[in-house]
Enzyme design. Structure first.
Site, short mmCIF file in Angstrom:
data_model
loop_
_atom_site.label_atom_id
_atom_site.label_comp_id
_atom_site.label_asym_id
_atom_site.label_seq_id
_atom_site.Cartn_x
_atom_site.Cartn_y
_atom_site.Cartn_z
N GLY A 102 48.91 -1.86 30.92
CA GLY A 102 47.53 -2.05 30.46
C GLY A 102 46.93 -0.70 30.11
O GLY A 102 47.48 0.34 30.45
N CYS A 129 54.63 -0.16 34.37
CA CYS A 129 53.70 0.85 33.86
C CYS A 129 52.36 0.78 34.62
O CYS A 129 52.31 1.11 35.79
CB CYS A 129 53.52 0.67 32.35
SG CYS A 129 52.86 2.16 31.58
N TYR A 130 51.28 0.33 33.99
CA TYR A 130 50.02 0.28 34.73
C TYR A 130 50.16 -0.60 35.99
O TYR A 130 49.59 -0.32 37.03
CB TYR A 130 48.87 -0.25 33.86
CG TYR A 130 47.59 -0.36 34.65
CD1 TYR A 130 46.83 0.78 34.90
CD2 TYR A 130 47.19 -1.57 35.23
CE1 TYR A 130 45.68 0.71 35.69
CE2 TYR A 130 46.05 -1.65 36.01
CZ TYR A 130 45.30 -0.50 36.24
OH TYR A 130 44.18 -0.57 37.03
N HIS A 216 58.96 0.53 30.01
CA HIS A 216 58.77 -0.87 29.59
C HIS A 216 60.13 -1.55 29.36
O HIS A 216 60.77 -1.33 28.33
CB HIS A 216 57.95 -0.91 28.30
CG HIS A 216 56.52 -0.57 28.53
ND1 HIS A 216 55.57 -1.50 28.84
CD2 HIS A 216 55.89 0.63 28.56
CE1 HIS A 216 54.40 -0.91 29.01
NE2 HIS A 216 54.57 0.39 28.86
N SER A 270 52.37 -33.04 9.70
CA SER A 270 52.23 -32.23 8.49
C SER A 270 53.58 -32.03 7.82
O SER A 270 53.66 -31.60 6.68
CB SER A 270 51.66 -30.87 8.87
OG SER A 270 52.60 -30.16 9.66
N GLY A 271 54.64 -32.33 8.57
CA GLY A 271 55.97 -32.01 8.07
C GLY A 271 56.48 -30.72 8.69
O GLY A 271 57.65 -30.40 8.62
N GLY A 272 55.58 -29.97 9.32
CA GLY A 272 55.96 -28.73 9.99
C GLY A 272 56.58 -29.00 11.35
O GLY A 272 56.46 -30.11 11.89
N VAL A 273 57.22 -27.97 11.89
CA VAL A 273 58.01 -28.17 13.11
C VAL A 273 57.14 -28.49 14.33
O VAL A 273 57.51 -29.32 15.16
CB VAL A 273 58.97 -26.97 13.36
CG1 VAL A 273 58.22 -25.68 13.52
CG2 VAL A 273 59.86 -27.21 14.55
N ASP A 274 55.96 -27.88 14.44
CA ASP A 274 55.17 -28.08 15.66
C ASP A 274 54.68 -29.53 15.80
O ASP A 274 54.82 -30.14 16.86
CB ASP A 274 53.96 -27.13 15.69
CG ASP A 274 54.38 -25.68 15.55
OD1 ASP A 274 55.57 -25.40 15.78
OD2 ASP A 274 53.52 -24.84 15.21
N SER A 275 54.11 -30.05 14.72
CA SER A 275 53.63 -31.43 14.82
C SER A 275 54.81 -32.39 14.90
O SER A 275 54.72 -33.43 15.59
CB SER A 275 52.72 -31.78 13.65
OG SER A 275 53.41 -31.75 12.42
N ALA A 276 55.92 -32.06 14.27
CA ALA A 276 57.08 -32.94 14.30
C ALA A 276 57.66 -33.04 15.72
O ALA A 276 57.95 -34.13 16.23
CB ALA A 276 58.14 -32.43 13.34
N LYS A 416 57.56 -20.48 19.79
CA LYS A 416 58.11 -21.16 18.61
C LYS A 416 59.62 -21.41 18.72
O LYS A 416 60.10 -22.49 18.40
CB LYS A 416 57.82 -20.29 17.38
CG LYS A 416 58.08 -20.98 16.07
CD LYS A 416 56.86 -21.71 15.63
CE LYS A 416 56.97 -22.26 14.24
NZ LYS A 416 55.71 -22.92 13.86
#
Ligand code: XMP
Length: 560
Positions: A102, A129-130, A216, A270-276, A416
């Site tokens: 941070g 780190c922080y 990190h 919508s045809g997109g992966v998330d809604s599908a 995703k």
């Protein structure tokens, strides 16, 4: 009792608690417990949870990356603000905590500190780190400004030969540093496990599974960082890596059933992966109680409506309402040239169509939405976090408010790539699971100026060629997006013996991780040549093709 964040000599307390310092020193050795053990709440609520790690976010730009790395090790993990109350953590029953980096210094009067329950819960802690500096400070060590800021690569040398955090790793390895403050005195009971040229204590630990890393491990510039995180999860926290798409599906199906009962759920595809994937998962849970609505707005790519129907109706057997709304969208868009007005019209018309359909269905109670984890984190960052981002595109924004629908968001905890894995595990075709993102306003924001049927046809033709050649060159999955843009700018050309005065098409192909930034893809010249040649030959009205070599920023991915 000391006050919040107050410091008296070496006595410190956490910002979120009022425990005496002596208690901290004892609990660092995990010898005594507080009056009320945090484990109590956890046992009551988390019987069926997968093994989980909590990342407490102190405002690092890498917090999400830590979560990704942990998930890659098949361990479920959530990023929560550093000051999250115990009641929210308890149901997760964490096997360990990771404290992120941070921008603060522990000596800032308002420095964020580690809540007491982290120490009290007696599970392993990894401070990065922080996070390492905060725990050092709270447990009685000293943190001071380094002689110089250390930013960039360093070589880590181990002081120990068999510590589980280094299992399977060489004694010396490259790591990535980014810090100003450093540890000058370790808390009682801790020893230095590794050093770099600039940081005498680059890794510290005690016998009670509290470990701090000054570097990190989550970034790719620390090549063995993932092994370090894996060692923390498996060797130190005792995790077994049970977080898999299959376990996620089983758990989600159960939760969706509990939430929905016998209610009706609608979902906009919508045809997109998330809604599908959302739809496929909800259908797996409640079958025909789910009704999906697919609106053909006339702004889709060639063969897209047919493909969506084929996959959802025939392949996944979904309860699908197909709405042909082409005329209403194109009528409303006639004469409109301003990109934001186009977006507004398309969003508004979509909501109208959707509402009409929902009303016909007789008041469904739930709306399934493909919200993903990055959206959830973005809307819930710790105060002053540099990871705060502005999300601009929401396709069905405003819908639930207007329609009084409760949300079903089964992908809220996924990234995703995890959504894609779940999609495959649900039996969805690869073509759909790996589809590149396509904006809600569709081709309307890829036609500069007015959207007409003629221009849409031209753009569809050009876009088809781009997609076809990019897939043939096996570049489709490597690219974040690749598409054509119609800039109806007329330029002179020659075809055969005739002078032409035709339209210009631009090819846009970008690489990106999250669309917040993007770079233009270095497509091979022969691929570009083929695309250009095919477009001018196959798409009537186009006589010139250009390649967009702008990155984001300063440009955006879409042209409008
Ligand atoms: P820009 O053009 O802002 O795009 O760099 C970033 C990502 O967002 C997509 N995009 C949209 N998606 N509605 C959407 O659903 C929109 O209005 C919209 N505008 C841009 C774009 O395709 C890219 O992936």
């Amino acid at each position: 009792m000391a006050k919040k964040g107050a410091r008296t000599g070496s006595r410190r307390v956490a910002a979120t608690d009022d425990l005496e310092v002596s208690t901290y020193l004892e609990i660092a050795g995990r010898k005594v417990g507080p009056k009320e053990s945090p484990d109590k709440g956890a046992e009551e609520t988390s019987q069926e949870r997968p093994e989980a790690i909590v990342v407490l976010d102190f405002g690092s730009q890498y917090s999400m990356l830590i979560a990704r790395r942990v998930r890659e090790c098949r361990v479920y993990c959530e990023v929560l603000p550093y000051n999250t109350p115990w009641e929210k953590i308890a149901p997760l029953k964490p096997r360990g905590y990771i404290l992120s980096g941070g921008p603060s210094s522990v000596y800032d009067p308002s420095a964020p500190l580690v809540p007491a329950y982290v120490y009290e819960s007696r599970v392993p802690i990894l401070g990065i780190c922080y996070g390492m500096q905060a725990l050092t400070h709270q447990l009685g060590g000293k943190v001071a400004s380094g002689v110089k800021r250390e930013y960039g690569p360093a070589v880590l040398h181990q002081n120990v030969s068999d510590h589980p955090i280094f299992r399977g790793l060489p004694r010396e390895m490259p790591v990535w540093m980014s810090h100003g403050d450093q540890i000058t005195e370790m808390p009682p009971g801790f020893s230095s496990l590794a050093y770099t040229d600039n940081a005498p204590v680059a890794v510290l630990g005690n016998d009670h599974k509290i470990i701090g890393l000054q570097f990190h491990p989550e970034v790719s510039h620390t090549p063995d960082g993932k092994t370090i995180l894996k060692n923390f999860l498996y060797e130190i926290c005792g995790c077994e890596g049970t977080w898999t798409p299959k376990s996620f599906i089983a758990e989600s199906v159960k939760r969706i059933r509990e939430q929905v009962g016998s209610g009706k759920v609608i979902c906009a595809l919508s045809g997109g992966v998330d809604s599908a994937v959302t739809a496929a998962l909800v259908q797996r849970a409640i079958g025909d109680q789910l009704i999906c609505i697919f609106v053909d707005n006339g702004l889709l790519r060639r063969e897209e409506p047919e493909r969506v129907r084929a996959v959802f109706e025939r392949h996944l057997n979904l309860n699908l309402i197909y709405v042909d709304a082409v005329d209403r969208f194109l009528t409303r868009l006639a004469g409109v040239t301003d990109p934001e007005v186009k977006r507004h019209i398309i969003g508004e018309e979509f909501i109208r169509v959707f509402e009409e359909q929902a009303t016909r269905l007789g008041e469904p109670q739930f709306l399934a939405q493909g919200t993903l984890y990055p959206d959830v984190i973005e809307s819930n960052p710790p105060e002053n976090s540099p990871s705060v981002k502005i999300k601009t595109h929401h396709n069905v924004g405003g819908l639930p408010d207007a329609m009084k629908l409760s949300l079903v968001e089964p992908l809220r905890q996924l990234f995703k790539d995890e959504v894609r894995e779940v999609g495959l595990a649900l039996g969805m075709p690869e073509e759909m699971v790996y589809r590149q993102p396509f904006p809600g306003p569709g081709l309307a924001i890829r036609i500069i100026g007015e959207v007409t049927r003629e221009r849409l046809e031209m753009l569809r033709g050009a876009d088809w060629v781009v997609m076809d050649e990019i897939k043939a060159a096996k570049l489709y999955r490597e690219l974040w997006q690749s598409f054509a843009v119609l800039a109806p700018l007329h330029t002179v050309g020659v075809m055969g013996d005739y002078r032409t005065y035709g339209n210009m098409v631009a090819i846009r192909a970008v690489t990106s991780d999250d669309a917040m930034t993007a770079d233009w893809a270095r497509l091979p010249y022969d691929v570009l040549a083929k695309i250009s040649n095919r477009i001018v030959n196959e798409v009537p009205g186009v006589n010139r093709v250009v390649y967009d070599i702008s990155s984001k920023p300063p440009s955006t991915i879409e042209w409008e």
